[in-house]
Design a protein around this motif. Sequence first.
Motif, PDB file in Angstrom:
ATOM      1  N   ARG A  24      33.880  11.034   4.937  1.00  0.00           N
ATOM      2  CA  ARG A  24      35.015  10.159   4.632  1.00  0.00           C
ATOM      3  C   ARG A  24      34.547   9.022   3.756  1.00  0.00           C
ATOM      4  NH1 ARG A  24      38.337   8.107   9.580  1.00  0.00           N
ATOM      5  NH2 ARG A  24      36.769   6.486   9.706  1.00  0.00           N
ATOM      6  N   SER A  25      35.062   8.977   2.523  1.00  0.00           N
ATOM      7  CA  SER A  25      34.662   7.880   1.644  1.00  0.00           C
ATOM      8  C   SER A  25      35.887   7.192   1.062  1.00  0.00           C
ATOM      9  CB  SER A  25      33.725   8.380   0.535  1.00  0.00           C
ATOM     10  OG  SER A  25      33.972   9.716   0.251  1.00  0.00           O
TER      11      SER A  25
ATOM     12  N   GLY B  83      51.665  20.755   3.045  1.00  0.00           N
ATOM     13  CA  GLY B  83      52.934  21.017   3.696  1.00  0.00           C
ATOM     14  C   GLY B  83      54.088  20.854   2.738  1.00  0.00           C
TER      15      GLY B  83
ATOM     16  N   PHE C  24      37.048   9.640  -3.361  1.00  0.00           N
ATOM     17  CA  PHE C  24      36.700  11.036  -3.111  1.00  0.00           C
ATOM     18  C   PHE C  24      37.536  11.922  -4.022  1.00  0.00           C
ATOM     19  CE2 PHE C  24      40.626  11.965  -0.799  1.00  0.00           C
ATOM     20  CZ  PHE C  24      41.024  10.695  -0.426  1.00  0.00           C
TER      21      PHE C  24
ATOM     22  N   TYR D  43      56.263  14.708   4.958  1.00  0.00           N
ATOM     23  CA  TYR D  43      56.362  16.132   5.268  1.00  0.00           C
ATOM     24  C   TYR D  43      57.638  16.529   5.985  1.00  0.00           C
ATOM     25  CZ  TYR D  43      51.548  16.674   3.760  1.00  0.00           C
ATOM     26  OH  TYR D  43      50.411  16.698   3.013  1.00  0.00           O
TER      27      TYR D  43
ATOM     28  N   PHE E 190      49.299  21.565  -1.337  1.00  0.00           N
ATOM     29  CA  PHE E 190      48.161  21.171  -0.501  1.00  0.00           C
ATOM     30  C   PHE E 190      47.119  20.478  -1.354  1.00  0.00           C
ATOM     31  CE2 PHE E 190      46.721  25.607  -1.594  1.00  0.00           C
ATOM     32  CZ  PHE E 190      45.505  25.302  -2.190  1.00  0.00           C
TER      33      PHE E 190
ATOM     34  N   ARG F   2      50.151  16.151  10.753  1.00  0.00           N
ATOM     35  CA  ARG F   2      49.656  15.716   9.438  1.00  0.00           C
ATOM     36  C   ARG F   2      49.875  14.218   9.219  1.00  0.00           C
ATOM     37  NH1 ARG F   2      46.838  16.997   6.587  1.00  0.00           N
ATOM     38  NH2 ARG F   2      47.875  16.967   4.606  1.00  0.00           N
TER      39      ARG F   2
ATOM     40  N   GLU G  17      39.258   3.266   3.699  1.00  0.00           N
ATOM     41  CA  GLU G  17      39.054   3.696   5.090  1.00  0.00           C
ATOM     42  C   GLU G  17      37.657   3.288   5.524  1.00  0.00           C
ATOM     43  OE1 GLU G  17      41.088   7.546   6.275  1.00  0.00           O
ATOM     44  OE2 GLU G  17      40.355   8.031   4.289  1.00  0.00           O
TER      45      GLU G  17
ATOM     46  N   LEU H 273      42.798  19.835  -1.279  1.00  0.00           N
ATOM     47  CA  LEU H 273      41.528  20.164  -0.629  1.00  0.00           C
ATOM     48  C   LEU H 273      40.540  19.051  -0.963  1.00  0.00           C
ATOM     49  CD1 LEU H 273      39.949  23.659  -1.119  1.00  0.00           C
ATOM     50  CD2 LEU H 273      38.814  21.696  -2.086  1.00  0.00           C
ATOM     51  N   GLY H 274      39.812  18.586   0.015  1.00  0.00           N
ATOM     52  CA  GLY H 274      38.821  17.535  -0.224  1.00  0.00           C
ATOM     53  C   GLY H 274      37.551  18.158  -0.789  1.00  0.00           C
TER      54      GLY H 274
ATOM     55  N   ARG I 171      40.956   5.459  -0.997  1.00  0.00           N
ATOM     56  CA  ARG I 171      41.531   4.955   0.263  1.00  0.00           C
ATOM     57  C   ARG I 171      40.532   4.013   0.899  1.00  0.00           C
ATOM     58  NH1 ARG I 171      44.065  10.536   2.992  1.00  0.00           N
ATOM     59  NH2 ARG I 171      45.020  11.249   1.063  1.00  0.00           N
TER      60      ARG I 171
ATOM     61  N   GLU J 222      38.693  18.308   8.778  1.00  0.00           N
ATOM     62  CA  GLU J 222      39.810  18.866   8.019  1.00  0.00           C
ATOM     63  C   GLU J 222      39.447  18.895   6.541  1.00  0.00           C
ATOM     64  OE1 GLU J 222      44.087  17.533   8.651  1.00  0.00           O
ATOM     65  OE2 GLU J 222      43.824  17.558   6.484  1.00  0.00           O
TER      66      GLU J 222
ATOM     67  N   GLU K 213      46.453   9.546  -3.007  1.00  0.00           N
ATOM     68  CA  GLU K 213      46.664  10.987  -2.927  1.00  0.00           C
ATOM     69  C   GLU K 213      47.401  11.398  -4.198  1.00  0.00           C
ATOM     70  OE1 GLU K 213      49.964  12.746  -1.391  1.00  0.00           O
ATOM     71  OE2 GLU K 213      50.779  11.239  -2.768  1.00  0.00           O
TER      72      GLU K 213
HETATM   73  P1  HAM Z   1      45.512  14.543   3.036  1.00  0.00           P
HETATM   74  O1  HAM Z   1      45.474  15.328   4.282  1.00  0.00           O
HETATM   75  O2  HAM Z   1      45.680  13.097   3.139  1.00  0.00           O
HETATM   76  O3  HAM Z   1      46.689  15.193   2.182  1.00  0.00           O
HETATM   77  O4  HAM Z   1      44.228  14.842   2.199  1.00  0.00           O
HETATM   78  C1  HAM Z   1      43.883  16.158   1.827  1.00  0.00           C
HETATM   79  C2  HAM Z   1      42.393  16.371   1.988  1.00  0.00           C
HETATM   80  O5  HAM Z   1      41.670  15.372   1.280  1.00  0.00           O
HETATM   81  C3  HAM Z   1      41.893  16.257   3.425  1.00  0.00           C
HETATM   82  O6  HAM Z   1      42.066  17.477   4.111  1.00  0.00           O
HETATM   83  C4  HAM Z   1      40.429  15.921   3.217  1.00  0.00           C
HETATM   84  O7  HAM Z   1      39.670  17.107   3.007  1.00  0.00           O
HETATM   85  C5  HAM Z   1      40.440  15.110   1.942  1.00  0.00           C
HETATM   86  N1  HAM Z   1      40.308  13.662   2.248  1.00  0.00           N
HETATM   87  C6  HAM Z   1      41.285  12.830   2.668  1.00  0.00           C
HETATM   88  N2  HAM Z   1      40.791  11.582   2.843  1.00  0.00           N
HETATM   89  C7  HAM Z   1      39.485  11.637   2.534  1.00  0.00           C
HETATM   90  C8  HAM Z   1      38.413  10.667   2.511  1.00  0.00           C
HETATM   91  N3  HAM Z   1      38.622   9.377   2.814  1.00  0.00           N
HETATM   92  N4  HAM Z   1      37.168  11.086   2.150  1.00  0.00           N
HETATM   93  C9  HAM Z   1      36.953  12.378   1.815  1.00  0.00           C
HETATM   94  N5  HAM Z   1      37.919  13.324   1.800  1.00  0.00           N
HETATM   95  C10 HAM Z   1      39.172  12.966   2.153  1.00  0.00           C
HETATM   96  C11 HAM Z   1      47.060  14.745   0.958  1.00  0.00           C
HETATM   97  O8  HAM Z   1      46.435  13.982   0.286  1.00  0.00           O
HETATM   98  C12 HAM Z   1      48.324  15.420   0.448  1.00  0.00           C
HETATM   99  N6  HAM Z   1      48.640  14.828  -0.867  1.00  0.00           N
HETATM  100  C13 HAM Z   1      48.159  16.900   0.391  1.00  0.00           C
HETATM  101  C14 HAM Z   1      49.364  17.610  -0.131  1.00  0.00           C
HETATM  102  C15 HAM Z   1      49.554  18.086  -1.354  1.00  0.00           C
HETATM  103  N7  HAM Z   1      50.468  17.836   0.567  1.00  0.00           N
HETATM  104  C16 HAM Z   1      51.332  18.428  -0.201  1.00  0.00           C
HETATM  105  N8  HAM Z   1      50.792  18.577  -1.390  1.00  0.00           N
END
Ligand code: HAM
Length: 417
Positions: free
Chosen positions: A121-122, A284, A125, A262, A303, A257, A115, A305-306, A113, A279, A82
């Motif tokens: 989900r990849s 947060g 990403f 957070y 935040f 979350r 996962e 965004l994916g 990640r 999502e 992240e």
């Molecule tokens: P997160 O919820 O882990 O937050 O990821 C944010 C977005 O990344 C998710 O809502 C999703 O759209 C996308 N995402 C997460 N994992 C995957 C995956 N394996 N494949 C595709 N899309 C994915 C964070 O990463 C925090 N750093 C957000 C943040 C920023 N909070 C505060 N500042």
Amino acid sequence: MTTFKAPRGAGDVLPPASELQERVARTCEDLFRLYGYRRIETPPFENAEVFSRSLDSRSDLVTKEMYTFQDKGDRTLALRPEGTAGVVRAVLEHHLHRSEVPVKLYYTGSMFRHERPQAGRSRAFRQAGVEALGVGEPSIDAEIVTLGSRVFAALGLDITLRINSIGHPVCRGAYLPRLVAFLEAHSAELCKDCTRKITTNPLRTFDCKVPEDRELMKSAPLISEHLCDECAEHFAEVRLLLGQSDVTFDLDPRLVRGLDYYTRTTFAFVAPKLGAQDEVCGGGRYDGLAELLGGEPLPGIGFALGVDRVALALEEEGASAPERVAVFVIGIGEGAGREALGLATRLRDAGIACDLDFGFRSAKAQFRMADKLGAPFAVILGDREMAEESVTVRNMRTGEETKLPGDRLVTHLREQL
Ligand code: HAM
């Protein structure tokens, strides 16, 4: 025998899907700048400690999902799962918060990640994210959430915004024993994963997808009912300010979350049509993160965004990639074929996206290609046009043709496009 196959969970993004993703990333970047955020590039890998300190060394993200490796100098590094931890590390390293607060930064880039791959989900990403550091006031929470909502409005994507407050360590500290007592009393009914979380991270039991557990968690004590006065006031102000910016949201007292840093305001944007991985954006406040990294106290909120997931949601809603070119240039015969490249260059210099055939193929083959590219106009250059220094413009949708002097072409096309 050689086989060509990308690693599991890390496929290629090919056109036209890549073009939709590009639209998502550009929309984010344009809006991020409009709100005063500036780009930061942090490396795609960091000392693993940056993540294990930020995200809790016992969390699934660190223990199971992080790509950790030793480099040739025997340092323990990790591909970033992240973006937030790296941004906070960079702000502390370069003391950005000493010259200006809030420090408002944005990024777009790949995250990694390990996962279980599935639709949406990849393992590699893209995220587009913003972080605002140095201000603890609820007004910045409201700005950040508003910015997220405006990104989805600009993309025309139907989403639901959920928000919650999970308090700070003091009020959470007073609440957690109540939650643990509830979970222990029902441990026989919980799934194995949730039973484990009772000791490692009880709040995350609210995230469980198992229907029976979800049902049980409906009667669990809620953090929102145990906030201290300060956290409750902070959250009330965030909600008030969001109302003033016409941001509609659902209060979700069970939204905790997935990441452990957070505090206070947490939120998620959900695209209801996406299925299990719905999502599309989450964020947060993380007021204790800088200290977890060994720095001075520095509040922050952001935040991410994916990008892949949002593009997928747009596709579900029937969005198509932008048209590839506005014009296809057709040269009939060898002389005109040669001239066609010069003409295409002039159009491109004038900012008109165009393409052409490179094989001096028949007029029929070239028209077929223009159709395939979905070009709304074809510019035709044949012997007659060459002799008259004219061109013929065909509207590919209606079939209507207009002959005009070559030097009028750019103006004519600009009027039509
Ligand atoms: P997160 O919820 O882990 O937050 O990821 C944010 C977005 O990344 C998710 O809502 C999703 O759209 C996308 N995402 C997460 N994992 C995957 C995956 N394996 N494949 C595709 N899309 C994915 C964070 O990463 C925090 N750093 C957000 C943040 C920023 N909070 C505060 N500042």
